[in-house]
Design a protein around this motif. Structure first.
Motif, PDB file in Angstrom:
ATOM      1  N   ALA A   1       0.836  -1.206   0.000  1.00  0.00           N
ATOM      2  CA  ALA A   1       0.000   0.000   0.000  1.00  0.00           C
ATOM      3  C   ALA A   1       0.867   1.252   0.000  1.00  0.00           C
ATOM      4  CB  ALA A   1      -0.931  -0.006   1.209  1.00  0.00           C
ATOM      5  N   GLY A   2       2.006   1.194   0.698  1.00  0.00           N
ATOM      6  CA  GLY A   2       2.919   2.328   0.727  1.00  0.00           C
ATOM      7  C   GLY A   2       3.518   2.632  -0.630  1.00  0.00           C
ATOM      8  N   VAL A   3       3.846   1.595  -1.405  1.00  0.00           N
ATOM      9  CA  VAL A   3       4.383   1.800  -2.757  1.00  0.00           C
ATOM     10  C   VAL A   3       3.324   2.432  -3.659  1.00  0.00           C
ATOM     11  CG1 VAL A   3       5.318   0.659  -4.789  1.00  0.00           C
ATOM     12  CG2 VAL A   3       6.017  -0.087  -2.536  1.00  0.00           C
ATOM     13  N   VAL A   4       2.088   1.951  -3.532  1.00  0.00           N
ATOM     14  CA  VAL A   4       1.004   2.538  -4.324  1.00  0.00           C
ATOM     15  C   VAL A   4       0.795   3.998  -3.936  1.00  0.00           C
ATOM     16  CG1 VAL A   4      -1.459   2.414  -4.874  1.00  0.00           C
ATOM     17  CG2 VAL A   4      -0.120   0.304  -4.649  1.00  0.00           C
ATOM     18  N   LEU A   5       0.863   4.277  -2.639  1.00  0.00           N
ATOM     19  CA  LEU A   5       0.747   5.656  -2.161  1.00  0.00           C
ATOM     20  C   LEU A   5       1.833   6.529  -2.773  1.00  0.00           C
ATOM     21  CD1 LEU A   5      -0.597   7.674  -0.137  1.00  0.00           C
ATOM     22  CD2 LEU A   5       1.125   6.925   1.542  1.00  0.00           C
TER      23      LEU A   5
END
Length: 334
Positions: free
Chosen positions: A199-203
């Motif tokens: 989720a952090g990479v997508v963010l």
């Protein structure tokens, strides 16, 4: 520039991130259920289904970890090149996951992702936040296995003492049932940690493109990450499951419960209190070693453990190197 280019680029990067997330799921499925399966507390498919559901729920508690990955590892790159950087990092992480899965080595998907980000950032001329990596990656990488080793040993000693006068057969049956809860707790912690990282990479990709402008993780990102890692978990990582469940030490139900409880506790404290993206693999493996050492030191197959530690050491630079190669190879498209 055509405004559809960054949008299409973001979609491609998100798809790649979900590919990493899926490999993370089947690569690290063993973390949650190998001990339960090896002690026959759960059948493999029941264990995988339970782990997938627990991963799904755990992902919604991984916002602190997501924020660390999304804004704490590298300075936010700009434009289409920024998306290429994230794509190169993901290819590095996926490549390392597949390589270690093939050899049945329980390496860290977390450190593969962080190594990929750092490697791609270095060659792309983007600042790497080494102080954050030291504080939230390197120190936890060293501390969490030590705590797992010592914690697993102490929890197992406590179990021996508490049940020293109990009927052995009854104790074994009871801990087989208890392992359902401890394995679910471990899987919940895996979702909290590892789905949060994706989720952090997508963010990061959303912020690079300007489609999102804060460190708040959109609910749809968490949901997507949760579903995909759960599907990957259900696919199972049988090669690594054999390594964790049988090759390090032959576990009994009380030992499996002790290892899972210790590892899950460490994952919760690191993720919920500090937002530290620690390795579920390192944590459960060290806990298994600690539990096994209570029997006798020779009961642990230290040669197998040494191969695992070697994979741990190589993960960060290995994934970073694949990301660097990917960055240069894709230069023709930029």
């Amino acid at each position: 520039m055509d405004t559809t280019i960054p949008v299409l680029g973001v979609v491609a990067v998100i798809a790649l991130a979900m590919g990493f997330n899926y490999t993370n799921g089947f690569h690290d499925a063993a973390n949650a259920i190998a001990t339960s399966v090896s002690t026959r507390a759960l059948t493999p498919r029941v264990a995988l289904a339970m782990a997938a559901v627990a991963n799904l729920f755990g992902a919604f508690f991984g916002t602190k970890v997501a924020q660390t990955i999304g804004s704490g590892i590298i300075e936010q790159p700009q434009g289409v090149n920024g998306l290429w950087l994230v794509a190169a990092a993901l290819v590095g992480a996926i490549g390392w996951n597949l390589l270690t899965w093939w050899f049945g080595l329980p390496s860290s998907s977390s450190h593969a992702l962080i190594g990929g980000l750092a490697g791609a950032a270095l060659v792309a001329g983007v600042t790497v936040k080494w102080s954050v990596i030291w504080e939230k990656v390197v120190i936890p990488m060293i501390v969490s296995p030590v705590v797992g080793l010592v914690g697993g040993y102490l929890v197992m000693i406590a179990i021996f003492w508490l049940f020293r006068r109990a009927n052995p057969g009854r104790v074994t049956r009871g801990f087989r049932l208890a392992q359902t809860a401890s394995a679910a707790a471990m899987a919940f912690g895996h979702g909290l940690q590892d789905a949060g990282k994706t989720a952090g990479v997508v963010l990061l990709a959303l912020n690079i493109s300007g489609l999102h402008t804060s460190n708040t993780v959109p609910i749809w990102v968490l949901l997507l990450s949760a579903v995909v890692i759960s599907l990957g978990t259900y696919a199972g990582g049988w090669r690594i499951m054999r390594t964790l469940g049988r090759r390090i030490i032959h576990l009994t139900p009380p030992q499996g419960f002790a290892a899972e409880t210790t590892a899950a506790s460490i994952l919760y404290v690191a993720g919920l209190a500090f937002g530290a993206p620690i390795s579920t693999t390192h944590t459960i493996t060290a806990s298994i070693m600690g539990v096994g050492a209570t029997k006798r030191l020779s009961a642990v197959r230290w040669g197998v453990a040494g191969n695992i530690v070697g994979a741990w050491i190589l993960t960060f630079p290995g994934a970073g190197l694949v990301a660097v190669v990917t960055w240069y190879v894709t230069a023709i498209f930029r």
